[in-house]
Write an enzyme that holds these catalytic residues in place. Structure first.
Site, PDB file in Angstrom:
ATOM      1  N   ARG A  17     -10.384 -28.928  26.668  1.00  0.00           N
ATOM      2  CA  ARG A  17     -11.599 -28.096  26.792  1.00  0.00           C
ATOM      3  C   ARG A  17     -11.683 -27.165  25.589  1.00  0.00           C
ATOM      4  O   ARG A  17     -12.739 -26.962  25.004  1.00  0.00           O
ATOM      5  CB  ARG A  17     -11.592 -27.304  28.109  1.00  0.00           C
ATOM      6  CG  ARG A  17     -12.717 -26.270  28.160  1.00  0.00           C
ATOM      7  CD  ARG A  17     -13.012 -25.702  29.545  1.00  0.00           C
ATOM      8  NE  ARG A  17     -11.881 -25.517  30.392  1.00  0.00           N
ATOM      9  CZ  ARG A  17     -10.953 -24.548  30.273  1.00  0.00           C
ATOM     10  NH1 ARG A  17     -11.034 -23.660  29.311  1.00  0.00           N
ATOM     11  NH2 ARG A  17      -9.943 -24.495  31.100  1.00  0.00           N
ATOM     12  N   TYR A  26     -39.579 -28.072  24.092  1.00  0.00           N
ATOM     13  CA  TYR A  26     -39.181 -29.094  25.057  1.00  0.00           C
ATOM     14  C   TYR A  26     -39.241 -28.465  26.462  1.00  0.00           C
ATOM     15  O   TYR A  26     -38.814 -27.322  26.651  1.00  0.00           O
ATOM     16  CB  TYR A  26     -37.772 -29.582  24.715  1.00  0.00           C
ATOM     17  CG  TYR A  26     -37.135 -30.373  25.823  1.00  0.00           C
ATOM     18  CD1 TYR A  26     -37.715 -31.556  26.278  1.00  0.00           C
ATOM     19  CD2 TYR A  26     -35.965 -29.947  26.435  1.00  0.00           C
ATOM     20  CE1 TYR A  26     -37.147 -32.276  27.310  1.00  0.00           C
ATOM     21  CE2 TYR A  26     -35.387 -30.661  27.463  1.00  0.00           C
ATOM     22  CZ  TYR A  26     -35.985 -31.822  27.898  1.00  0.00           C
ATOM     23  OH  TYR A  26     -35.418 -32.525  28.922  1.00  0.00           O
ATOM     24  N   ASP A  85     -34.227 -25.271  16.768  1.00  0.00           N
ATOM     25  CA  ASP A  85     -33.906 -26.586  17.319  1.00  0.00           C
ATOM     26  C   ASP A  85     -34.381 -27.613  16.296  1.00  0.00           C
ATOM     27  O   ASP A  85     -35.585 -27.783  16.079  1.00  0.00           O
ATOM     28  CB  ASP A  85     -34.612 -26.745  18.675  1.00  0.00           C
ATOM     29  CG  ASP A  85     -34.248 -28.059  19.366  1.00  0.00           C
ATOM     30  OD1 ASP A  85     -33.977 -29.046  18.668  1.00  0.00           O
ATOM     31  OD2 ASP A  85     -34.269 -28.088  20.612  1.00  0.00           O
ATOM     32  N   LYS A  92     -30.503 -37.518  20.645  1.00  0.00           N
ATOM     33  CA  LYS A  92     -31.656 -38.091  19.950  1.00  0.00           C
ATOM     34  C   LYS A  92     -31.215 -38.726  18.619  1.00  0.00           C
ATOM     35  O   LYS A  92     -30.423 -39.632  18.606  1.00  0.00           O
ATOM     36  CB  LYS A  92     -32.716 -37.005  19.766  1.00  0.00           C
ATOM     37  CG  LYS A  92     -32.987 -36.188  21.056  1.00  0.00           C
ATOM     38  CD  LYS A  92     -33.559 -37.045  22.146  1.00  0.00           C
ATOM     39  CE  LYS A  92     -33.923 -36.380  23.459  1.00  0.00           C
ATOM     40  NZ  LYS A  92     -33.296 -35.217  23.939  1.00  0.00           N
TER      41      LYS A  92
END
Ligand code: PLP
Length: 382
Positions: A46, A98, A170, A195
């Site tokens: 982690r 978005y 973004d 993406k």
């Protein structure tokens, strides 16, 4: 080095013990200590994993930042940024984001006492009017999703910094191949790696790149505290995708330009939103702050029935959410990606029921054009 070279080599060289030329998938949760009190630089996956770290370095290098921090999804990455905020802080966000990002920002307001103002993305003056001395973060996407409006990054960064706020961009739609927000004044860049960075529609992920080391360290702490990390298999897929990012983007761009021109010349199409068209209201800004226009196009076909007929008739364009993969996708924002934006707000923004969004893939441009013709013929019968 030019971006094509960086895409292939960023973040790693041959692996030290075996010489493997690709980054191994370190499928391990934990790491053996050398002896009591002495680990080898890796303690627990982690906190850090060599495959994830290679991806974090690679994207940081591509964006020109000091540090990268990879997450389980694009939204997990954006959520981690909101962890830098405290109750009473103010966020200025572009009004065309978005849908999931919009939903995240509206829920923060309700749950954590953080005030969020949404302002017109294309109007730097609106950012200036909205910023106060409580503003901690200015968050934008450019081009916006799905209306392809541009945010003037240098102007907005100057305004935000005057108020002591961080600028977050973004950069999912254009990638560092076509736009480098850190060079235009952004402090953080975020991607849904789902993406273009991955590029093959086979994994969900997100990454933040910080311009400065300090901010990167704070976000690594959030990553470790909250634990929404990108797993090593998914990190490997994104690393593999990055190697072809520059050549994929060149084809997305060429196909995008060609299809935007085709749609713009068609009488059935009321409006085409593509900054590469000379008639786009911000075409000059696109030329100045981007090094290409990309493969995302939205267009207005006039009504919900026509949009439905178009989406059902196309054969190469697959009706699906998401974008940025090698295959072409079509989506109807009002009922799909932006269904979480209230109907009234969607109408105000111009995301009407006739709006169709294309993620243009890397197939042959003529085949794609024929497919659009098939869709437009079906729409004309409505
Ligand atoms: C521009 C943009 N940012 C962020 C996201 C969220 O990313 P993810 O779906 O990987 O959580 C998306 C998803 O579609 C997006 O299009």
């Amino acid at each position: 080095m030019k971006i094509q070279t960086t895409c292939v080599h960023a973040g790693h060289g041959p692996e030290e013990t075996t010489g493997a030329v690709t980054v191994p998938i370190h499928a391990t949760s934990t790491y053996a200590y050398r002896r009591f009190g002495e680990h080898r630089g890796w303690e627990y996956s982690r906190t850090g994993n060599p495959t994830r770290a290679a991806l974090e370095r690679a994207v940081a290098e591509l964006e020109g930042g000091a540090d990268g921090i990879a997450f389980a999804s694009g939204l997990a990455a954006i959520d981690a940024i909101t962890d830098l905020l405290e109750p009473g802080d103010h966020v200025v966000a572009a009004d065309n984001l978005y849908g999931g990002t919009y939903r995240l920002f509206t829920s923060i307001t309700q749950r954590h006492g953080i005030d969020v103002s949404f302002v017109a993305a294309a109007d730097p003056g609106a950012f200036a009017s909205a910023c106060t001395h409580q503003t901690r973060l200015v968050f934008v996407e450019t081009p916006t999703n799905p209306l392809m409006q541009l945010v003037d990054l240098s102007a907005v960064a100057e305004i935000a910094h005057r108020h002591g706020a961080l600028v977050v961009v973004d950069n999912t739609f254009l990638t560092p191949v076509l736009q480098r927000p850190l060079e235009l004044g952004a402090d953080l860049v975020v991607h849904s790696t789902t993406k273009y960075l991955n590029g093959h529609s086979d994994g969900i992920g997100g990454v933040i790149v910080a311009r400065e080391t300090d901010l990167g360290e704070q976000l690594h702490t959030v990553q470790n505290n909250a634990g929404a990390i990108l797993g090593p298999f998914d990190a490997y897929l994104v690393l593999r995708g990055l190697k072809t990012l520059a050549i994929r983007m060149a084809v997305h761009e060429a196909n995008g330009r060609s299809l935007a021109g085709y749609l713009a010349a068609n009488k059935q199409v009321a409006q085409v939103h593509y900054p590469g068209l000379a008639g786009h209201p911000q075409h000059a800004l696109a030329r100045a702050q981007q090094s290409g226009f990309g493969g995302m196009i939205a267009f207005d076909i006039g009504s919900l029935d026509r949009a439905r007929a178009f989406c059902d008739a196309v054969e190469i364009f697959t009706l699906a959410e998401s974008l940025g993969g090698v295959e072409s996708l079509v989506c109807h924002p009002a009922t799909m990606t932006h269904a979480s934006v209230p109907a009234e707000e969607r109408r105000r923004l111009g995301i009407n029921e006739g709006l169709v969004r294309l993620s243009v893939g890397i197939e042959d441009a003529e085949d794609l054009e024929k497919d659009l013709a098939r869709g437009l013929e079906a729409a004309a019968r409505e």
